[in-house]
Design a protein around this motif. Sequence first.
Motif, PDB file in Angstrom:
ATOM      1  N   LEU A  33       1.026  -1.143   0.048  1.00  0.00           N
ATOM      2  CA  LEU A  33      -0.102   0.101   0.085  1.00  0.00           C
ATOM      3  C   LEU A  33       0.777   1.211  -0.208  1.00  0.00           C
ATOM      4  N   ASP A  34       2.047   1.151   0.684  1.00  0.00           N
ATOM      5  CA  ASP A  34       2.804   2.285   0.898  1.00  0.00           C
ATOM      6  C   ASP A  34       3.423   2.610  -0.678  1.00  0.00           C
ATOM      7  N   ARG A  35       3.566   1.532  -1.379  1.00  0.00           N
ATOM      8  CA  ARG A  35       4.214   1.700  -2.692  1.00  0.00           C
ATOM      9  C   ARG A  35       3.082   2.334  -3.777  1.00  0.00           C
ATOM     10  N   VAL A  36       1.803   2.007  -3.272  1.00  0.00           N
ATOM     11  CA  VAL A  36       0.682   2.494  -4.376  1.00  0.00           C
ATOM     12  C   VAL A  36       0.242   3.953  -3.851  1.00  0.00           C
ATOM     13  N   LEU A  37       0.465   4.206  -2.627  1.00  0.00           N
ATOM     14  CA  LEU A  37       0.508   5.682  -2.209  1.00  0.00           C
ATOM     15  C   LEU A  37       1.535   6.693  -2.871  1.00  0.00           C
ATOM     16  N   ALA A  38       2.832   6.265  -2.872  1.00  0.00           N
ATOM     17  CA  ALA A  38       3.872   6.886  -3.409  1.00  0.00           C
ATOM     18  C   ALA A  38       3.700   7.218  -4.798  1.00  0.00           C
ATOM     19  N   SER A  42       3.289  10.697  -6.798  1.00  0.00           N
ATOM     20  CA  SER A  42       4.005  11.087  -7.966  1.00  0.00           C
ATOM     21  C   SER A  42       3.351  11.615  -9.119  1.00  0.00           C
ATOM     22  N   GLY A  43       1.988  11.315  -9.140  1.00  0.00           N
ATOM     23  CA  GLY A  43       1.109  11.897 -10.322  1.00  0.00           C
ATOM     24  C   GLY A  43       0.589  10.581 -11.273  1.00  0.00           C
ATOM     25  N   GLN A  44       0.859   9.376 -10.696  1.00  0.00           N
ATOM     26  CA  GLN A  44       0.513   8.032 -11.473  1.00  0.00           C
ATOM     27  C   GLN A  44      -0.869   7.926 -11.395  1.00  0.00           C
ATOM     28  N   ARG A  45      -1.670   7.872 -12.481  1.00  0.00           N
ATOM     29  CA  ARG A  45      -3.226   7.707 -12.489  1.00  0.00           C
ATOM     30  C   ARG A  45      -3.102   6.104 -12.098  1.00  0.00           C
ATOM     31  N   ARG A 104     -20.172   7.091 -20.201  1.00  0.00           N
ATOM     32  CA  ARG A 104     -20.198   8.638 -19.920  1.00  0.00           C
ATOM     33  C   ARG A 104     -19.376   8.556 -18.478  1.00  0.00           C
ATOM     34  N   ALA A 105     -19.673   7.434 -17.556  1.00  0.00           N
ATOM     35  CA  ALA A 105     -19.138   7.327 -16.261  1.00  0.00           C
ATOM     36  C   ALA A 105     -17.481   7.254 -16.393  1.00  0.00           C
ATOM     37  N   LEU A 106     -17.116   6.452 -17.554  1.00  0.00           N
ATOM     38  CA  LEU A 106     -15.811   6.351 -17.647  1.00  0.00           C
ATOM     39  C   LEU A 106     -14.969   7.664 -18.121  1.00  0.00           C
ATOM     40  N   LEU A 107     -15.622   8.336 -19.132  1.00  0.00           N
ATOM     41  CA  LEU A 107     -15.190   9.659 -19.556  1.00  0.00           C
ATOM     42  C   LEU A 107     -14.998  10.692 -18.435  1.00  0.00           C
ATOM     43  N   GLU A 108     -16.031  10.563 -17.507  1.00  0.00           N
ATOM     44  CA  GLU A 108     -16.226  11.703 -16.429  1.00  0.00           C
ATOM     45  C   GLU A 108     -14.949  11.183 -15.373  1.00  0.00           C
ATOM     46  N   ALA A 109     -15.064   9.888 -15.215  1.00  0.00           N
ATOM     47  CA  ALA A 109     -13.918   9.608 -14.345  1.00  0.00           C
ATOM     48  C   ALA A 109     -12.469   9.592 -14.708  1.00  0.00           C
ATOM     49  N   ARG A 110     -12.011   9.795 -15.948  1.00  0.00           N
ATOM     50  CA  ARG A 110     -10.979  10.229 -16.212  1.00  0.00           C
ATOM     51  C   ARG A 110     -10.679  11.492 -16.289  1.00  0.00           C
ATOM     52  N   ARG A 111     -11.672  12.467 -16.529  1.00  0.00           N
ATOM     53  CA  ARG A 111     -11.713  13.670 -16.245  1.00  0.00           C
ATOM     54  C   ARG A 111     -11.593  14.159 -14.989  1.00  0.00           C
ATOM     55  N   VAL A 112     -11.970  13.399 -13.958  1.00  0.00           N
ATOM     56  CA  VAL A 112     -11.852  13.673 -12.555  1.00  0.00           C
ATOM     57  C   VAL A 112     -10.360  13.169 -12.166  1.00  0.00           C
ATOM     58  N   MET A 113      -9.919  12.087 -12.727  1.00  0.00           N
ATOM     59  CA  MET A 113      -8.445  11.649 -12.247  1.00  0.00           C
ATOM     60  C   MET A 113      -7.345  12.661 -12.704  1.00  0.00           C
ATOM     61  N   ASP A 114      -7.818  13.124 -14.132  1.00  0.00           N
ATOM     62  CA  ASP A 114      -6.573  14.444 -14.331  1.00  0.00           C
ATOM     63  C   ASP A 114      -6.784  15.441 -13.547  1.00  0.00           C
ATOM     64  N   SER A 115      -8.058  16.000 -13.304  1.00  0.00           N
ATOM     65  CA  SER A 115      -8.053  17.514 -12.636  1.00  0.00           C
ATOM     66  C   SER A 115      -7.879  17.550 -11.188  1.00  0.00           C
ATOM     67  N   GLU A 116      -8.353  16.343 -10.687  1.00  0.00           N
ATOM     68  CA  GLU A 116      -8.371  16.305  -9.199  1.00  0.00           C
ATOM     69  C   GLU A 116      -7.194  15.286  -8.432  1.00  0.00           C
ATOM     70  N   ASN A 117      -6.476  14.533  -9.520  1.00  0.00           N
ATOM     71  CA  ASN A 117      -5.425  13.530  -9.017  1.00  0.00           C
ATOM     72  C   ASN A 117      -6.312  12.575  -8.094  1.00  0.00           C
ATOM     73  N   ARG A 118      -7.201  11.958  -8.298  1.00  0.00           N
ATOM     74  CA  ARG A 118      -7.923  10.939  -7.428  1.00  0.00           C
ATOM     75  C   ARG A 118      -7.653   9.417  -8.092  1.00  0.00           C
ATOM     76  N   HIS A 144      -7.838   4.186 -21.048  1.00  0.00           N
ATOM     77  CA  HIS A 144      -7.891   5.320 -21.567  1.00  0.00           C
ATOM     78  C   HIS A 144      -7.416   6.611 -20.758  1.00  0.00           C
ATOM     79  N   ALA A 145      -7.443   6.090 -19.406  1.00  0.00           N
ATOM     80  CA  ALA A 145      -6.776   7.174 -18.442  1.00  0.00           C
ATOM     81  C   ALA A 145      -5.300   6.832 -18.256  1.00  0.00           C
ATOM     82  N   LYS A 146      -4.870   5.941 -19.177  1.00  0.00           N
ATOM     83  CA  LYS A 146      -3.329   5.481 -18.769  1.00  0.00           C
ATOM     84  C   LYS A 146      -3.103   5.361 -17.434  1.00  0.00           C
TER      85      LYS A 146
END
Length: 213
Positions: A33-38, A42-45, A104-118, A144-146
């Motif tokens: 989990l520590d590796r995942v959080l790191a 770092s910005g990895q989606r 639509r949900a997948l496209l919105e999820a990609r947008r939120v991942m990009d804009s809010e780093n979630r 799609h979100a890389k």
Amino acid sequence: MHIPIDPVRFAPLTACLFKAWIRSMRFTISPNLDRVLALHASGQRLVIALWHDELFPIAGYGCVNIAGLMGIVSPSKDGQFVASLMESLGQTTVRGSSSRGGMRALLEARRVMDSENRMAVFAVDGPRGPRHEPKDGVVFLAQHAKAMIVPIRAFSDRAKVFDNAWDRFQLPYPFSRCRMAVGDPYSVTPEKLDAAALAMERARLKERLDALA
């Protein structure tokens, strides 16, 4: 006399009870989990992949202890309650399922991942099964979100199992112990997601989730 009660109205109160329930449990967490959080820092989606029946302890631990999550939640009324609960705990949700509003949900999820780093949280065999058989949505989102997929499992020592539910949903008892196993993050194929590629990726994800047992 029938008095209709909308459970969404009680989401803030339920969130307080839910938080107390999760905090009463004793979690043993994989060092991965520590590796995942790191990676996330770092910005990895990332897309957290889990089985629907283990949603309560995994999403619960995440919502209470980790910032920056985004749940992919069914557009049903039950999903509305889950979304309200997550949002009461400071997380974000996107509404959609394999049968309603999925793309639509997948496209919105990609947008939120990009804009809010979630990090996206995805019950990969939901919302109606078959049990422990991944669907295509998590693969589409990851490509799609890389994003890298992170398989996670939860194993509680004491839990109520709802045998009549399609997923045999598990509800850990308060003060129970729970081991969370976190797999290695991995990337899906960059090739076109035709039927053969999707089948291969579903099988790969299932193998990695099952291996965590």
